[in-house]
Design a protein around this motif. Sequence first.
Motif, PDB file in Angstrom:
ATOM      1  N   ASN A 364      -0.778  -6.622  -6.598  1.00  0.00           N
ATOM      2  CA  ASN A 364       0.186  -6.317  -7.670  1.00  0.00           C
ATOM      3  C   ASN A 364       0.218  -7.391  -8.741  1.00  0.00           C
ATOM      4  O   ASN A 364       0.553  -7.106  -9.902  1.00  0.00           O
ATOM      5  CB  ASN A 364       1.584  -6.122  -7.080  1.00  0.00           C
ATOM      6  CG  ASN A 364       1.690  -4.857  -6.245  1.00  0.00           C
ATOM      7  OD1 ASN A 364       0.918  -3.919  -6.436  1.00  0.00           O
ATOM      8  ND2 ASN A 364       2.626  -4.830  -5.307  1.00  0.00           N
ATOM      9  N   LEU A 365      -0.122  -8.633  -8.374  1.00  0.00           N
ATOM     10  CA  LEU A 365      -0.143  -9.702  -9.368  1.00  0.00           C
ATOM     11  C   LEU A 365      -1.388  -9.623 -10.248  1.00  0.00           C
ATOM     12  O   LEU A 365      -1.538 -10.382 -11.202  1.00  0.00           O
ATOM     13  CB  LEU A 365      -0.059 -11.070  -8.676  1.00  0.00           C
ATOM     14  CG  LEU A 365       1.305 -11.380  -8.046  1.00  0.00           C
ATOM     15  CD1 LEU A 365       1.253 -12.699  -7.275  1.00  0.00           C
ATOM     16  CD2 LEU A 365       2.399 -11.433  -9.090  1.00  0.00           C
ATOM     17  N   ASN A 366      -2.270  -8.726  -9.887  1.00  0.00           N
ATOM     18  CA  ASN A 366      -3.393  -8.369 -10.766  1.00  0.00           C
ATOM     19  C   ASN A 366      -4.344  -9.529 -11.054  1.00  0.00           C
ATOM     20  O   ASN A 366      -4.718  -9.805 -12.201  1.00  0.00           O
ATOM     21  CB  ASN A 366      -2.863  -7.794 -12.083  1.00  0.00           C
ATOM     22  CG  ASN A 366      -3.902  -6.924 -12.782  1.00  0.00           C
ATOM     23  OD1 ASN A 366      -4.751  -6.315 -12.123  1.00  0.00           O
ATOM     24  ND2 ASN A 366      -3.841  -6.876 -14.098  1.00  0.00           N
ATOM     25  N   PHE A 367      -4.749 -10.234  -9.996  1.00  0.00           N
ATOM     26  CA  PHE A 367      -5.754 -11.278 -10.142  1.00  0.00           C
ATOM     27  C   PHE A 367      -7.122 -10.654 -10.376  1.00  0.00           C
ATOM     28  O   PHE A 367      -7.353  -9.481 -10.074  1.00  0.00           O
ATOM     29  CB  PHE A 367      -5.783 -12.165  -8.892  1.00  0.00           C
ATOM     30  CG  PHE A 367      -4.512 -12.933  -8.674  1.00  0.00           C
ATOM     31  CD1 PHE A 367      -4.124 -13.935  -9.553  1.00  0.00           C
ATOM     32  CD2 PHE A 367      -3.686 -12.651  -7.586  1.00  0.00           C
ATOM     33  CE1 PHE A 367      -2.946 -14.644  -9.346  1.00  0.00           C
ATOM     34  CE2 PHE A 367      -2.518 -13.355  -7.373  1.00  0.00           C
ATOM     35  CZ  PHE A 367      -2.140 -14.351  -8.263  1.00  0.00           C
ATOM     36  N   LYS A 368      -8.035 -11.442 -10.895  1.00  0.00           N
ATOM     37  CA  LYS A 368      -9.369 -10.936 -11.194  1.00  0.00           C
ATOM     38  C   LYS A 368     -10.083 -10.469  -9.930  1.00  0.00           C
ATOM     39  O   LYS A 368     -10.771  -9.447  -9.915  1.00  0.00           O
ATOM     40  CB  LYS A 368     -10.205 -12.046 -11.870  1.00  0.00           C
ATOM     41  CG  LYS A 368     -11.592 -11.612 -12.317  1.00  0.00           C
ATOM     42  CD  LYS A 368     -11.525 -10.677 -13.500  1.00  0.00           C
ATOM     43  CE  LYS A 368     -12.900 -10.336 -14.041  1.00  0.00           C
ATOM     44  NZ  LYS A 368     -12.838  -9.440 -15.205  1.00  0.00           N
ATOM     45  N   THR A 382      -4.954  -2.514   1.611  1.00  0.00           N
ATOM     46  CA  THR A 382      -5.158  -2.814   0.195  1.00  0.00           C
ATOM     47  C   THR A 382      -6.619  -2.632  -0.202  1.00  0.00           C
ATOM     48  O   THR A 382      -7.533  -2.823   0.600  1.00  0.00           O
ATOM     49  CB  THR A 382      -4.745  -4.256  -0.121  1.00  0.00           C
ATOM     50  OG1 THR A 382      -5.395  -5.123   0.800  1.00  0.00           O
ATOM     51  CG2 THR A 382      -3.266  -4.436  -0.011  1.00  0.00           C
ATOM     52  N   LYS A 383      -6.808  -2.306  -1.464  1.00  0.00           N
ATOM     53  CA  LYS A 383      -8.166  -2.169  -2.005  1.00  0.00           C
ATOM     54  C   LYS A 383      -8.612  -3.522  -2.548  1.00  0.00           C
ATOM     55  O   LYS A 383      -8.434  -3.850  -3.709  1.00  0.00           O
ATOM     56  CB  LYS A 383      -8.195  -1.110  -3.108  1.00  0.00           C
ATOM     57  CG  LYS A 383      -7.930   0.302  -2.588  1.00  0.00           C
ATOM     58  CD  LYS A 383      -7.998   1.326  -3.710  1.00  0.00           C
ATOM     59  CE  LYS A 383      -7.743   2.725  -3.164  1.00  0.00           C
ATOM     60  NZ  LYS A 383      -7.784   3.763  -4.249  1.00  0.00           N
ATOM     61  N   SER A 384      -9.159  -4.319  -1.658  1.00  0.00           N
ATOM     62  CA  SER A 384      -9.634  -5.643  -2.019  1.00  0.00           C
ATOM     63  C   SER A 384     -10.881  -5.918  -1.196  1.00  0.00           C
ATOM     64  O   SER A 384     -11.322  -5.088  -0.399  1.00  0.00           O
ATOM     65  CB  SER A 384      -8.553  -6.687  -1.727  1.00  0.00           C
ATOM     66  OG  SER A 384      -8.231  -6.658  -0.344  1.00  0.00           O
ATOM     67  N   ILE A 385     -11.438  -7.098  -1.368  1.00  0.00           N
ATOM     68  CA  ILE A 385     -12.571  -7.502  -0.540  1.00  0.00           C
ATOM     69  C   ILE A 385     -12.005  -8.043   0.769  1.00  0.00           C
ATOM     70  O   ILE A 385     -11.300  -9.061   0.778  1.00  0.00           O
ATOM     71  CB  ILE A 385     -13.418  -8.578  -1.256  1.00  0.00           C
ATOM     72  CG1 ILE A 385     -13.966  -8.013  -2.563  1.00  0.00           C
ATOM     73  CG2 ILE A 385     -14.553  -9.061  -0.363  1.00  0.00           C
ATOM     74  CD1 ILE A 385     -14.488  -9.065  -3.513  1.00  0.00           C
TER      75      ILE A 385
END
Length: 425
Positions: A364-368, A382-385
């Motif tokens: 939500n903090l929208n990091f790169k 979550t949709k992350s690595i």
Amino acid sequence: MKIKDLHTAFLANPSVSTDTRKIKEDDIFFALKGDNFNGNAYAQQALDHGAHLVIIDEKEFYINNKTILVDDALSTLQDLAHYHRKFCKAQVISLTGSNGKTTTKELINTVLSSTYKTIATKGNLNNHIGVPLTLLTIQLDTEFAIVEMGANHLKEIEFLCNIAQPDFGYITNFGKAHLEGFGGIEGVVKGKSELYNYLIANKKSIFLNADDVTQLKKLSTYPKKYGFSSDNSKYYNIKLLDAQPFVAIAVENTVIKSKLTGTYNFSNACAAIIIGKHFNVELSKIKHAIENYIPENNRSQIVNKNGHYIILDAYNANPSSMKVALENFDSLKREQKILILGDMFELGDAAKKEHQDIADLAINLNFKQVILVGENFNATTTKSIKLRDFADLKVYLEVNNLQPKSSILIKGSRGMALERVLKLI
């Protein structure tokens, strides 16, 4: 041997050891036991390495009159430390809390040592073994001993207080740390407050962060308290000026520019300031001490490597410290922000929810880029690595180079040892 007699022997050779690999000539060696070792088995080795006395608790390891047989070596170490603490004239300042203990302890020691002869807990030796070892470093001319106390279950701080008998105390905060052992955040507050309970029962003085509602409520009627606050006029006023990236503080028309990153270090510095002021350390010396303190040991260290700006905060992590670290990183005026987060340990049944909450916050903090490492983070939605362990992270970073001139926050629990990432960047 009675504790009084053992203490007399200690005064003649005032150095103790619990590890034969680090033993020095004329040390007193305590044969402690653990799940995977028995110090009694090293009694002969300790003598061979120059130990003056060896304290054992299993008679089969008795060697000669340099080996002292006791009922329990650990209890004897604790009793000796307690006796020595009462024997010496040093005032003891104890601190505990969920986050920031070690940094705050270092800052307090840095400030007080500018004016007084002090000793302080080395590293994070803050448990039932570390606290006695710290107390046994008090010298006859020591004026202040700053003793850090850690705990992961109820009654532990109470036990350490009975050994150290603090004259003053400070609690950094109450956070979501060691939830498994404490049984939840209510248990954390109760457990850490055992320091308050000891000080109140013995009519000792308490330092507090008066901006912390929980602390203020607990101490509302206690008279022997000295607090700092950003806006409560009843307490010593200290203002946060900046944290981009280093914490700058305003106090008594003086600006203190620290080398501490993160707004969460503001209260740590404030504690050192108010304790210094209470003991009449000149403000100019307080300023010099804080401005020249450089964090190390993977605690909010700033590292510049291969064009990257890195905040290495990999010493430890829990949901509370992780949340403020992410929010602080988000507030920094830097481009190309990348998170590398490792699992948080000792959360028990709360592990799934707490890891999901932190993963959601990171997105939500929208990091790169968000890279999550560990079994708990890997199980989030979550949709992350998401990578299962450090080995997978190593492979990922070898194949996928981080974008040039990135700002990177590295944070995780001690068991994740994420400082190893530096070699991969």
